[in-house]
Structure formats: C-alpha cells, structure tokens
Design an enzyme around this catalytic site. Structure first.
Site, mmCIF file in Angstrom:
data_model
loop_
_atom_site.group_PDB
_atom_site.id
_atom_site.type_symbol
_atom_site.label_atom_id
_atom_site.label_comp_id
_atom_site.label_asym_id
_atom_site.label_seq_id
_atom_site.Cartn_x
_atom_site.Cartn_y
_atom_site.Cartn_z
ATOM 1 N N CYS A 178 0.838 -1.205 0.000
ATOM 2 C CA CYS A 178 0.000 0.000 0.000
ATOM 3 C C CYS A 178 0.873 1.255 0.000
ATOM 4 O O CYS A 178 1.490 1.571 -1.002
ATOM 5 C CB CYS A 178 -0.973 -0.031 1.177
ATOM 6 S SG CYS A 178 -2.338 1.155 1.010
ATOM 7 N N GLU A 187 -2.045 -9.210 3.373
ATOM 8 C CA GLU A 187 -2.099 -9.759 4.740
ATOM 9 C C GLU A 187 -3.489 -9.754 5.361
ATOM 10 O O GLU A 187 -3.763 -10.511 6.310
ATOM 11 C CB GLU A 187 -1.136 -8.978 5.643
ATOM 12 C CG GLU A 187 -1.637 -7.628 6.147
ATOM 13 C CD GLU A 187 -1.671 -6.509 5.115
ATOM 14 O OE1 GLU A 187 -2.186 -5.431 5.433
ATOM 15 O OE2 GLU A 187 -1.169 -6.715 3.983
ATOM 16 N N HIS A 229 -3.511 -5.124 -0.088
ATOM 17 C CA HIS A 229 -3.071 -5.681 1.197
ATOM 18 C C HIS A 229 -3.150 -7.208 1.196
ATOM 19 O O HIS A 229 -4.207 -7.788 1.497
ATOM 20 C CB HIS A 229 -3.933 -5.142 2.334
ATOM 21 C CG HIS A 229 -3.681 -3.718 2.660
ATOM 22 N ND1 HIS A 229 -2.804 -3.325 3.649
ATOM 23 C CD2 HIS A 229 -4.184 -2.577 2.123
ATOM 24 C CE1 HIS A 229 -2.779 -2.011 3.715
ATOM 25 N NE2 HIS A 229 -3.600 -1.528 2.801
#
Length: 203
Positions: free
Chosen positions: A14, A130, A128
């Site tokens: 990001c 994760e 993202h």
C-alpha cells in the site's frame, strides 16, 4: 547489500508500494485512485511470466494466478496510486521494476497494483495481501474476503517473501540478543473497537 551478494529483500504494501516508486523515481508520481475498502481481481501484464513472484510455472503458482485473476481477493484501502502511463513514461521506474498487474479503481481509472524489481528482491503491492487472514473488523466492510482462496493468496505471498528472506545470512550475535528482539516481548492489544485492526502492538 544486494550488489555485494548480501541478499536483502524488501516488500512494500500500500503506502509502502507508493514509497518504493518515490524512492526509485525521486519524485511523487501519485494520482487520485478511489479504491477504499474494496477488493478486486488482478489484471496480469505480460511481464508476470518472467517474474520471480509468478513466473515459476508450478501448479501452485498457476492456481494462485487463477484465483487472483478471477476472484475479488485483493483488498484495497488507498486514495492514491500510480497509473500505467505514468509508470511507463518514467525511465527510472520502467527500467527498475516489472509491472506485474494493474487494476481499475471505482471510477474506472487504471493503476499499477503489483511491481517487482528486475535485478533486486524488491516487491510492491498496492493492495493488502495480509488482511484476508487477520482482519475481521466490521468497519472494513463486506469487501474483505476470508474464503479459502483468499487465505491461499495471503499464505502464498507470505511464504514467497519469507523464502526470499531465508537467502540472507544475517543473524543475531547470540541467543540473548535474539530473544530480546522477539515480538513476544511485547503484549498484543485488542483494538477492533477503536481502529481498523483486530490487534496492535505498542512499543
């Protein structure tokens, strides 16, 4: 370090992705991209076929590419991005990084969503990887997916980067120094009621 045969991988997610483009180009090349709290499939560019991240040709990688290109499993939470035109017009960027994937924001503007350096173990994702595994906060909305395929994507990215890090010979001087640096020395705090994260560490 990498030029001295000392493997040192970097991953930017990001804003980290945006920072990599700034550090490489030496200028802010970002433009407005309205992609907040939304998941997209990725549009793979030709360069992915020769990348370390996606170019192995293995069945596992093929499965991940299929998921990423067809399912909404890449969670975006950004207001800015870099367009393919800007990327390609900047000599420093296009000669340092492969453009692996792009996306279109909610207004139809195309932006670069993944990059990989040609020479170095440097990787960037505007989305993202994760969050699929770890974030269930209601304020992130229904567009953050936790399906089996979404979890596969998170694990694939994590395992890839950890394998890159394993190439490094860096280590602590002794076990005491290593133990002092572990995250387990710090308490994890439940913060879902106050932040966009399930848990936070405070240092």
């Amino acid at each position: 370090a990498n030029n001295a045969d000392d493997p040192f991988p970097i991953w930017g997610t990001c804003m980290g992705f945006q920072l990599l483009t700034y550090l490489t180009s030496g200028e802010n090349l970002l433009t407005d991209t309205n992609s907040t709290l939304v998941s997209y499939p990725l549009y793979f560019q030709q360069a992915y076929k020769t990348s370390k991240l996606f170019g192995s040709g293995s069945a596992e990688t093929g499965d991940i590419i299929n998921i990423l290109s067809k399912e909404n499993v890449t969670f975006n939470a950004h207001f800015y991005g870099i367009t393919p035109k800007t990327f390609n017009n900047n000599t420093k960027l296009r000669t340092f990084y492969r453009m692996l994937t792009t996306n279109y924001d909610d207004n139809g503007k195309e932006f670069v969503s993944m990059i990989e350096a040609f020479k170095y173990p440097f990787y960037g994702a505007q989305w993202h990887p994760e969050k699929n595994n770890f974030e269930f906060v209601a304020k992130l909305g229904p567009n953050l997916h936790h399906s089996a395929d979404a979890i596969k994507v998170t694990l694939y990215m994590a395992q890839f980067f950890v394998n890159e890090a394993r190439k490094s010979s860096h280590k602590f001087k002794n076990a005491t120094e290593e133990a002092a640096a572990l995250i387990y020395n710090f308490p994890v705090v439940y913060t879902a009621g106050n932040t966009s994260y399930e848990q936070c560490y405070f240092f």
